[in-house]
Motif scaffolding. Structure first.
Motif, PDB file in Angstrom:
ATOM      1  N   LYS B 105      30.060  24.430  22.860  1.00 32.02           N
ATOM      2  CA  LYS B 105      31.460  24.594  23.280  1.00 32.02           C
ATOM      3  C   LYS B 105      31.607  24.283  24.765  1.00 32.02           C
ATOM      4  N   LYS B 106      30.667  24.825  25.541  1.00 30.44           N
ATOM      5  CA  LYS B 106      30.740  24.636  26.988  1.00 30.44           C
ATOM      6  C   LYS B 106      30.581  23.152  27.326  1.00 30.44           C
ATOM      7  N   ARG B 107      29.712  22.485  26.595  1.00 34.96           N
ATOM      8  CA  ARG B 107      29.483  21.069  26.834  1.00 34.96           C
ATOM      9  C   ARG B 107      30.770  20.281  26.545  1.00 34.96           C
ATOM     10  N   HIS B 108      31.379  20.633  25.449  1.00 29.78           N
ATOM     11  CA  HIS B 108      32.638  19.973  25.091  1.00 29.78           C
ATOM     12  C   HIS B 108      33.708  20.231  26.166  1.00 29.78           C
ATOM     13  N   SER B 109      33.766  21.485  26.642  1.00 32.05           N
ATOM     14  CA  SER B 109      34.717  21.846  27.709  1.00 32.05           C
ATOM     15  C   SER B 109      34.502  20.977  28.935  1.00 32.05           C
ATOM     16  N   LEU B 110      33.237  20.861  29.305  1.00 27.42           N
ATOM     17  CA  LEU B 110      32.898  20.117  30.510  1.00 27.42           C
ATOM     18  C   LEU B 110      33.285  18.648  30.345  1.00 27.42           C
ATOM     19  N   GLU B 111      33.058  18.114  29.157  1.00 30.21           N
ATOM     20  CA  GLU B 111      33.438  16.721  28.891  1.00 30.21           C
ATOM     21  C   GLU B 111      34.950  16.531  29.044  1.00 30.21           C
ATOM     22  N   SER B 112      35.734  17.478  28.516  1.00 28.33           N
ATOM     23  CA  SER B 112      37.194  17.360  28.649  1.00 28.33           C
ATOM     24  C   SER B 112      37.613  17.431  30.105  1.00 28.33           C
ATOM     25  N   LEU B 113      36.986  18.368  30.822  1.00 27.17           N
ATOM     26  CA  LEU B 113      37.354  18.547  32.224  1.00 27.17           C
ATOM     27  C   LEU B 113      36.989  17.306  33.039  1.00 27.17           C
ATOM     28  N   LEU B 114      35.864  16.722  32.691  1.00 30.57           N
ATOM     29  CA  LEU B 114      35.403  15.517  33.388  1.00 30.57           C
ATOM     30  C   LEU B 114      36.376  14.363  33.138  1.00 30.57           C
ATOM     31  N   ALA B 115      36.816  14.234  31.895  1.00 28.24           N
ATOM     32  CA  ALA B 115      37.781  13.179  31.562  1.00 28.24           C
ATOM     33  C   ALA B 115      39.069  13.381  32.354  1.00 28.24           C
ATOM     34  N   ALA B 116      39.501  14.629  32.456  1.00 28.27           N
ATOM     35  CA  ALA B 116      40.725  14.944  33.204  1.00 28.27           C
ATOM     36  C   ALA B 116      40.531  14.611  34.684  1.00 28.27           C
ATOM     37  N   HIS B 117      39.369  14.960  35.203  1.00 26.21           N
ATOM     38  CA  HIS B 117      39.073  14.714  36.614  1.00 26.21           C
ATOM     39  C   HIS B 117      39.138  13.216  36.927  1.00 26.21           C
ATOM     40  N   LYS B 118      38.528  12.427  36.045  1.00 27.34           N
ATOM     41  CA  LYS B 118      38.521  10.970  36.250  1.00 27.34           C
ATOM     42  C   LYS B 118      39.947  10.427  36.274  1.00 27.34           C
ATOM     43  N   ARG B 119      40.739  10.876  35.309  1.00 28.70           N
ATOM     44  CA  ARG B 119      42.111  10.392  35.198  1.00 28.70           C
ATOM     45  C   ARG B 119      42.935  10.797  36.416  1.00 28.70           C
ATOM     46  N   ILE B 120      42.818  12.052  36.802  1.00 28.55           N
ATOM     47  CA  ILE B 120      43.631  12.554  37.910  1.00 28.55           C
ATOM     48  C   ILE B 120      43.223  11.894  39.229  1.00 28.55           C
ATOM     49  N   ARG B 121      41.919  11.668  39.378  1.00 25.84           N
ATOM     50  CA  ARG B 121      41.436  11.022  40.612  1.00 25.84           C
ATOM     51  C   ARG B 121      42.054   9.624  40.746  1.00 25.84           C
ATOM     52  N   LYS B 122      42.120   8.916  39.616  1.00 30.10           N
ATOM     53  CA  LYS B 122      42.689   7.563  39.660  1.00 30.10           C
ATOM     54  C   LYS B 122      44.195   7.585  39.920  1.00 30.10           C
ATOM     55  N   GLU B 123      44.854   8.634  39.411  1.00 32.41           N
ATOM     56  CA  GLU B 123      46.311   8.761  39.604  1.00 32.41           C
ATOM     57  C   GLU B 123      46.679   9.138  41.036  1.00 32.41           C
ATOM     58  N   ASN B 124      45.734   9.755  41.694  1.00 34.33           N
ATOM     59  CA  ASN B 124      46.018  10.351  43.002  1.00 34.33           C
ATOM     60  C   ASN B 124      46.599   9.335  43.985  1.00 34.33           C
ATOM     61  N   GLU B 125      47.816   9.609  44.434  1.00 30.08           N
ATOM     62  CA  GLU B 125      48.502   8.649  45.308  1.00 30.08           C
ATOM     63  C   GLU B 125      47.944   8.695  46.734  1.00 30.08           C
TER      64      GLU B 125
END
Lengths: 195, 276, 140
Positions: B105-125
């Motif tokens: 579960k924790k691994r899956h959580s971390l994967e989701s958070l990592l995906a979010a981090h990547k997306r948000i970093r790219k969006e960052n103006e």
């Protein structure tokens, strides 16, 4: 006046009198002539005593050791639904101090102040979702991405779903304040949003 | 969490007066799923605890014959504690399964958070910060490290590595988003999407009638009055569905909006004011 | 949500009395419902009955409201692994005694230990698994 009208009028008077009596009872007990929803049972007078709540077995000897909701909630700020407690205020005022980690009482929440404003149709105010109030209780991954996809526009939402226990309704409507408290989420009036 | 069995500290159950039923404790010792597991296991220590529990149960029976309620309670409590100790000794598989589940579960959580981090970093103006990308590489390395521990069966260590990685990733993500307000404007790709939205809005209001206002609608007089707009709402909804059926979404949306308005009228009749 | 006066404009004059009557009646019905014989347990009292009745013991009542005052949601729903669904975990006595689920705290060290059966197994027999007082959740 014909007979029918008389019957209706007297019944109406009777009903009004009864309603008024009930109202008076509530007023006296609460000490405030203008409580919210005058005819509802005020939160302080709800009887959720464990032995009377119809789900606890009153013959269980251990019952007397368990905390009564009324006792637990006495010092906490009120609200209009659910537990009749404003949990966010209770937390912010330090009236409750829930541990963020069950093994380490010194650990503190890492909260994030991000607001998502969601526009809605009609004259209903828009929704402002405050991450801050949620992240002091929850972990990001409690909701993302099992309940909400962390992706723009991926979460079209309706109150119907929420009432059926999905999306926000996973908590709101069973343990967090229920959806009858419209104004706690629909806070952004359309005019402000357009600025 | 310590791996050695914990000492069970107990409140004085004779004072509490709870769980003092000989028949129940007997069942716990002999028939419960966990008791059967002790019998099946080759664990002599667990069997010894079970024997000890049976001994205390006999003591309780003897005390009951003498009418000594306090002694019954004490003996039963000892019996329960003994059988619980035994159960804990055969619970190894349960613990291992749960630790594995937690890890995954924790691994899956971390994967989701990592995906979010990547997306948000790219969006960052406000421009790219190379440190943000570093956090992502760091997380991936830690995940590999955790997996290596997991494969070796070191579940606790594997879990700890994931927890630490999660925390630093979360810290970085919070930094990217903190203090912002994002507006999700109401925008429909197609007319059909808008129609689906209106359908759900219509459902929502209908649901209010069937839940919050159920009691009020059961009242014959008010119910009859509310029926007038509600019938109209139903009629319009059917009409909208037909319009949508022939792909005239433009008209279907308008008809549905009208239908919802009628439901709102009924809700207001019942004394509850909601905005339209 | 606030209560407002009904919109008399939409009614025929002769219906006003009746309407007023029914409004009063509906308030009575409403109040009656709240005072009546329905269960009135606290909002968020959770009944767990996956195995209890089958095994001849009272179902469990988990007072969610009590626990949320003492622990953040995350500690049980993330760290300990309870899903957001009443009866959704496979919690049983064996894994509690082994220190998982409730047993992560109810081990005699953080909170009282499991030999106090009746403190959890306290529901009236045959009470179904549910989140009690869950409002507005449409019936299944």
């Amino acid at each position: 006046m014909n007979k029918r009208q008389i019957t209706i009028t007297s019944l109406t008077l009777f009903a009004v009198a009864l309603t008024a009596l009930m109202g008076v009872g509530v007023v006296n007990a609460a000490g405030n002539p203008n409580p919210f929803n005058r005819l509802f049972v005020p939160p302080k007078e709800r009887d959720t005593a464990l032995k009377n709540d119809k789900i606890h077995d009153p013959s269980v000897p251990g019952l007397k050791l368990l905390q009564q909701p009324k006792e637990a909630f006495a010092p906490l700020p009120g609200s209009i639904g659910g537990n009749y407690i404003n949990w966010v205020q209770a937390l912010n005022k330090g009236l409750i101090k829930p541990h963020f980690d069950h093994l380490d009482a010194s650990k503190e929440a890492l909260s994030m102040d991000l607001v998502i404003v969601m526009e809605v149709k009609g004259s209903m105010p828009n929704v402002a979702f405050p991450h801050k109030e949620h992240t002091v209780w929850l972990e990001c991954t409690n909701c993302h991405d099992s309940i909400f996809k962390p992706l723009k526009g991926a979460n079209p939402m309706s109150m119907a779903e929420i009432m059926l226990g999905q999306k926000c309704g996973v908590c709101h409507g069973s343990v967090a304040f229920p959806v009858t408290e419209c104004r706690r989420c629909h806070t952004e009036s359309k005019k402000t949003a357009k600025k | 969490m310590a791996d050695e069995p914990r000492r069970i500290i107990t409140a004085d159950a004779s004072k509490l007066g709870v769980g003092q039923n000989i028949g129940f404790v007997e069942k716990l010792i002999h028939e419960s799923a966990a008791a059967k597991q002790i019998l099946k296991s080759d664990n002599p220590e667990a069997r010894a605890f079970q024997e000890k529990a049976i001994m205390h149960l006999d003591e309780a029976r003897a005390a009951e014959k003498q009418g000594n309620a306090e002694a019954v309670a004490k003996a039963l409590n000892k019996a329960k504690l003994a059988i619980f100790m035994g159960m804990r000794l055969v619970g190894g598989k349960v613990v291992k399964d749960k630790k594995q589940e937690n890890y995954n579960k924790k691994r899956h959580s971390l994967e989701s958070l990592l995906a979010a981090h990547k997306r948000i970093r790219k969006e960052n103006e406000s421009g790219q910060d190379s440190r943000d990308a570093e956090v992502e590489t760091h997380t991936q390395k830690r995940m590999q490290e955790a997996q290596a521990y997991y494969d070796k069966g070191e579940l606790i260590k594997a879990g700890d590595v994931l927890n630490n990685a999660y925390l630093s990733l979360k810290l970085s993500l919070v930094k990217l988003r903190d203090g912002k307000t994002l507006v999700r404007s109401l925008h429909f790709e197609t007319r059909e999407d808008e129609y689906r939205y209106e359908l759900r809005r219509n459902d929502t209001h209908n649901m209010l009638i069937n839940t919050v206002l159920k009691k009020k609608r059961e009242d014959p007089r008010l119910g009859k009055l509310m029926d007038i707009p509600l019938k109209e709402a139903d009629k319009l909804r059917t009409e909208a569905e037909q319009q949508a059926g022939s792909e005239n979404y433009e008209a279907a949306i308008k008809t549905l909006e009208e239908s919802t308005k009628h439901i709102i009228r009924a809700i207001r009749m019942a004394g509850i004011f909601i905005p339209g | 949500m606030s209560s407002r006066s009904p919109r008399f404009g939409v009614l025929h004059q002769s219906n006003i009395t009746m309407f007023f009557f029914s409004l009063a009646l509906s308030f009575m019905l409403l109040a009656g419902g709240l005072f009546g014989s329905e269960a009135r347990a606290e909002y968020g009292d959770i009944v767990l009955n996956n195995y209890s009745d089958k095994n001849g013991i009272r179902p469990v009542i988990f007072p969610h409201w009590f626990h949320r005052m003492r622990y953040a949601c995350k500690s049980c729903h993330s760290d300990i692994g309870f899903p957001f669904k009443a009866g959704g975990s496979k919690v049983n006595m064996l894994n509690i005694i082994s220190g998982e689920y409730c047993g992560a705290c109810h081990n005699g060290q953080i909170a009282w230990s499991v030999e106090n059966c009746d403190l959890c197994h306290s529901a009236l027999p045959n009470t179904p698994t549910q989140v009690h007082n869950s409002v507005l959740r449409a019936p299944k």
